[in-house]
Design a protein around this motif. Structure first.
Motif, PDB file in Angstrom:
ATOM      1  N   TYR A  97      -6.903  -1.149   5.392  1.00 51.60           N
ATOM      2  CA  TYR A  97      -7.488  -0.754   3.994  1.00 51.60           C
ATOM      3  C   TYR A  97      -7.098  -1.757   2.990  1.00 51.60           C
ATOM      4  O   TYR A  97      -5.792  -1.747   3.000  1.00 51.60           O
ATOM      5  N   CYS A 149      -7.747   2.641  -4.820  1.00 54.81           N
ATOM      6  CA  CYS A 149      -7.094   3.846  -4.282  1.00 54.81           C
ATOM      7  C   CYS A 149      -8.259   4.736  -3.685  1.00 54.81           C
ATOM      8  O   CYS A 149      -9.422   4.582  -4.311  1.00 54.81           O
ATOM      9  N   ASN A 190       1.144   4.974   0.897  1.00 55.79           N
ATOM     10  CA  ASN A 190       0.478   6.137   1.712  1.00 55.79           C
ATOM     11  C   ASN A 190       1.391   7.391   1.440  1.00 55.79           C
ATOM     12  O   ASN A 190       2.377   7.423   1.690  1.00 55.79           O
ATOM     13  N   TRP A 240      -4.121   6.796  -0.690  1.00 61.91           N
ATOM     14  CA  TRP A 240      -3.731   5.407  -0.477  1.00 61.91           C
ATOM     15  C   TRP A 240      -3.941   4.466  -1.605  1.00 61.91           C
ATOM     16  O   TRP A 240      -5.138   4.452  -2.351  1.00 61.91           O
ATOM     17  N   LEU A 279       0.877  -1.284  -0.007  1.00 57.76           N
ATOM     18  CA  LEU A 279      -0.020  -0.052  -0.013  1.00 57.76           C
ATOM     19  C   LEU A 279       0.842   1.113  -0.061  1.00 57.76           C
ATOM     20  O   LEU A 279       1.835   1.433   0.928  1.00 57.76           O
ATOM     21  N   ALA A 299      -2.867   0.931   6.779  1.00 54.25           N
ATOM     22  CA  ALA A 299      -3.231   2.481   6.180  1.00 54.25           C
ATOM     23  C   ALA A 299      -2.952   3.315   7.112  1.00 54.25           C
ATOM     24  O   ALA A 299      -3.610   3.439   8.276  1.00 54.25           O
ATOM     25  N   TRP A 330      -3.338   4.178  12.518  1.00 51.50           N
ATOM     26  CA  TRP A 330      -3.270   3.584  11.368  1.00 51.50           C
ATOM     27  C   TRP A 330      -4.683   2.722  11.290  1.00 51.50           C
ATOM     28  O   TRP A 330      -5.176   2.415  12.543  1.00 51.50           O
TER      29      TRP A 330
END
Length: 155
Positions: free
Chosen positions: A100, A136, A68, A112, A66, A105, A97
């Protein structure tokens, strides 16, 4: 050559991201500025990550990561995830966090992008990871930028 090359490229402003994933060992993450959109059709992301990174090992194991995108004001987060010698999971202890796309995330991120690993290529002391964007989200805000060795914000 390495110090001169580092100094030359420090003049190119870059966005600051934290790349995260998770495995049975827990969440892992690392700060990265060598991240960009590679293609919209198909939706591909390019990531350069240190070849000896523990987070890279976990990305390869899991097959997903992912991106960020950090907001202005998140320099402490960027520094925490860049700290050498800190275990990948320990970097999450002081950072809010959530999950996700089944990955960690960062709550304050501006965007994201969930990716699956398409392929990897050797890139000197780094590995080039090509990821397929699967999902996203984003929100408005100013990004954290790195220029000349310092975190900055856009004027």
């Amino acid at each position: 050559m390495a110090p001169a090359l580092r100094a030359a490229f420090s003049q190119l402003p870059t966005g600051v991201t934290v790349i995260t994933t998770t495995t049975a060992a827990g969440p892992a993450g690392v700060t990265a500025s060598a991240v960009c959109s590679l293609s919209l059709d198909p939706p591909l992301v390019l990531l350069g990550i240190g070849a000896r990174s523990q987070t890279l090992e976990r990305i390869r194991s899991r097959g997903t990561f992912l991106v960020n995108v950090l907001p202005v004001g998140a320099s402490a987060t960027a520094s925490a995830f860049a700290a050498p010698g800190t275990s990948p999971e320990a970097r999450f202890t002081a950072v809010p966090w959530h999950t996700y796309a089944n990955m960690p995330a960062l709550d304050d991120a501006l965007a994201w992008v969930a990716c699956s690993v398409e392929r990897t290529h050797p890139g000197g002391d780094h590995v080039i990871v090509i990821g397929r964007a699967l999902d996203c989200r984003h929100r408005d805000g100013q990004p954290l930028v790195r220029h000349a060795g310092r975190y900055r914000q856009l004027a």
